[in-house]
Write a protein that holds these residues in place. Structure first.
Motif, PDB file in Angstrom:
ATOM      1  N   CYS A   1       0.853  -1.183   0.000  1.00 24.92           N
ATOM      2  CA  CYS A   1       0.000   0.000   0.000  1.00 24.92           C
ATOM      3  C   CYS A   1       0.893   1.238   0.000  1.00 24.92           C
ATOM      4  O   CYS A   1       2.103   1.144   0.187  1.00 24.92           O
ATOM      5  CB  CYS A   1      -0.923  -0.005   1.214  1.00 24.92           C
ATOM      6  SG  CYS A   1      -0.061  -0.091   2.782  1.00 24.92           S
ATOM      7  N   THR A   2       0.292   2.385  -0.224  1.00 24.36           N
ATOM      8  CA  THR A   2       1.054   3.635  -0.290  1.00 24.36           C
ATOM      9  C   THR A   2       0.853   4.418   0.997  1.00 24.36           C
ATOM     10  O   THR A   2      -0.278   4.666   1.413  1.00 24.36           O
ATOM     11  CB  THR A   2       0.600   4.483  -1.479  1.00 24.36           C
ATOM     12  OG1 THR A   2       0.726   3.690  -2.661  1.00 24.36           O
ATOM     13  CG2 THR A   2       1.441   5.730  -1.615  1.00 24.36           C
ATOM     14  N   LEU A   3       1.952   4.804   1.615  1.00 25.64           N
ATOM     15  CA  LEU A   3       1.905   5.610   2.838  1.00 25.64           C
ATOM     16  C   LEU A   3       1.608   7.067   2.480  1.00 25.64           C
ATOM     17  O   LEU A   3       1.746   7.463   1.317  1.00 25.64           O
ATOM     18  CB  LEU A   3       3.250   5.511   3.563  1.00 25.64           C
ATOM     19  CG  LEU A   3       3.589   4.130   4.126  1.00 25.64           C
ATOM     20  CD1 LEU A   3       5.045   4.065   4.519  1.00 25.64           C
ATOM     21  CD2 LEU A   3       2.702   3.823   5.314  1.00 25.64           C
ATOM     22  N   PRO A   4       1.204   7.894   3.456  1.00 24.86           N
ATOM     23  CA  PRO A   4       0.907   9.306   3.161  1.00 24.86           C
ATOM     24  C   PRO A   4       2.099  10.086   2.595  1.00 24.86           C
ATOM     25  O   PRO A   4       1.913  11.049   1.860  1.00 24.86           O
ATOM     26  CB  PRO A   4       0.503   9.874   4.525  1.00 24.86           C
ATOM     27  CG  PRO A   4       0.017   8.712   5.301  1.00 24.86           C
ATOM     28  CD  PRO A   4       0.813   7.533   4.820  1.00 24.86           C
ATOM     29  N   ASP A   5       3.322   9.652   2.913  1.00 26.02           N
ATOM     30  CA  ASP A   5       4.485  10.368   2.373  1.00 26.02           C
ATOM     31  C   ASP A   5       4.888   9.889   0.980  1.00 26.02           C
ATOM     32  O   ASP A   5       5.867  10.339   0.426  1.00 26.02           O
ATOM     33  CB  ASP A   5       5.670  10.256   3.336  1.00 26.02           C
ATOM     34  CG  ASP A   5       6.116   8.815   3.554  1.00 26.02           C
ATOM     35  OD1 ASP A   5       5.546   7.900   2.934  1.00 26.02           O
ATOM     36  OD2 ASP A   5       7.038   8.608   4.370  1.00 26.02           O
ATOM     37  N   GLY A   6       4.121   8.953   0.395  1.00 24.79           N
ATOM     38  CA  GLY A   6       4.381   8.481  -0.961  1.00 24.79           C
ATOM     39  C   GLY A   6       5.185   7.204  -1.041  1.00 24.79           C
ATOM     40  O   GLY A   6       5.301   6.611  -2.105  1.00 24.79           O
ATOM     41  N   ASN A   7       5.783   6.753   0.060  1.00 24.48           N
ATOM     42  CA  ASN A   7       6.547   5.509   0.064  1.00 24.48           C
ATOM     43  C   ASN A   7       5.612   4.304   0.143  1.00 24.48           C
ATOM     44  O   ASN A   7       4.453   4.428   0.519  1.00 24.48           O
ATOM     45  CB  ASN A   7       7.510   5.478   1.254  1.00 24.48           C
ATOM     46  CG  ASN A   7       8.581   6.542   1.137  1.00 24.48           C
ATOM     47  OD1 ASN A   7       9.012   6.854   0.039  1.00 24.48           O
ATOM     48  ND2 ASN A   7       8.978   7.103   2.257  1.00 24.48           N
ATOM     49  N   ASN A   8       6.154   3.153  -0.219  1.00 25.55           N
ATOM     50  CA  ASN A   8       5.363   1.925  -0.146  1.00 25.55           C
ATOM     51  C   ASN A   8       5.397   1.354   1.265  1.00 25.55           C
ATOM     52  O   ASN A   8       6.387   1.451   1.978  1.00 25.55           O
ATOM     53  CB  ASN A   8       5.885   0.885  -1.136  1.00 25.55           C
ATOM     54  CG  ASN A   8       5.531   1.239  -2.550  1.00 25.55           C
ATOM     55  OD1 ASN A   8       4.580   1.975  -2.790  1.00 25.55           O
ATOM     56  ND2 ASN A   8       6.289   0.736  -3.494  1.00 25.55           N
TER      57      ASN A   8
END
Length: 100
Positions: A32-39
């Protein structure tokens, strides 16, 4: 009155879960994608979910302590106890005068 219920909540976390079901590098991990854009990795966690009906109760409990109200209640109770003592003392004096 229950404030909520137990449920399983899915959370996206930065590190892979340390479970026998999830082995690093295999296809059984959901990305999934975290709020900072990382996986990140989708993880199921048991949680206690609050119901919307309990909002008023929780807001009242979480309100800051009102020192003015507490002082007013304390002084009312103290005045009541002192007044009750004085009434009992004067009734006792009257009863002792009548006995003599």
């Amino acid at each position: 009155m229950p404030l909520g219920s137990q449920a399983v909540v899915f959370v996206c976390q930065r590190t892979a879960p340390k479970s026998a079901l999830f082995v690093a590098g295999t296809s059984n991990q959901i990305v999934c994608t975290l709020p900072d854009g990382n996986n990140g990795f989708l993880v199921a966690r048991p949680s206690y979910v609050l119901s919307p009906e309990s909002e008023a109760f929780l807001d009242a409990v979480a309100a800051p302590f009102d020192y003015g109200l507490a002082a007013g209640l304390w002084s009312l109770a103290f005045t009541f106890v002192v007044g009750l003592y004085l009434v009992a003392k004067s009734v006792g004096m009257i009863v002792s005068m009548v006995r003599r």
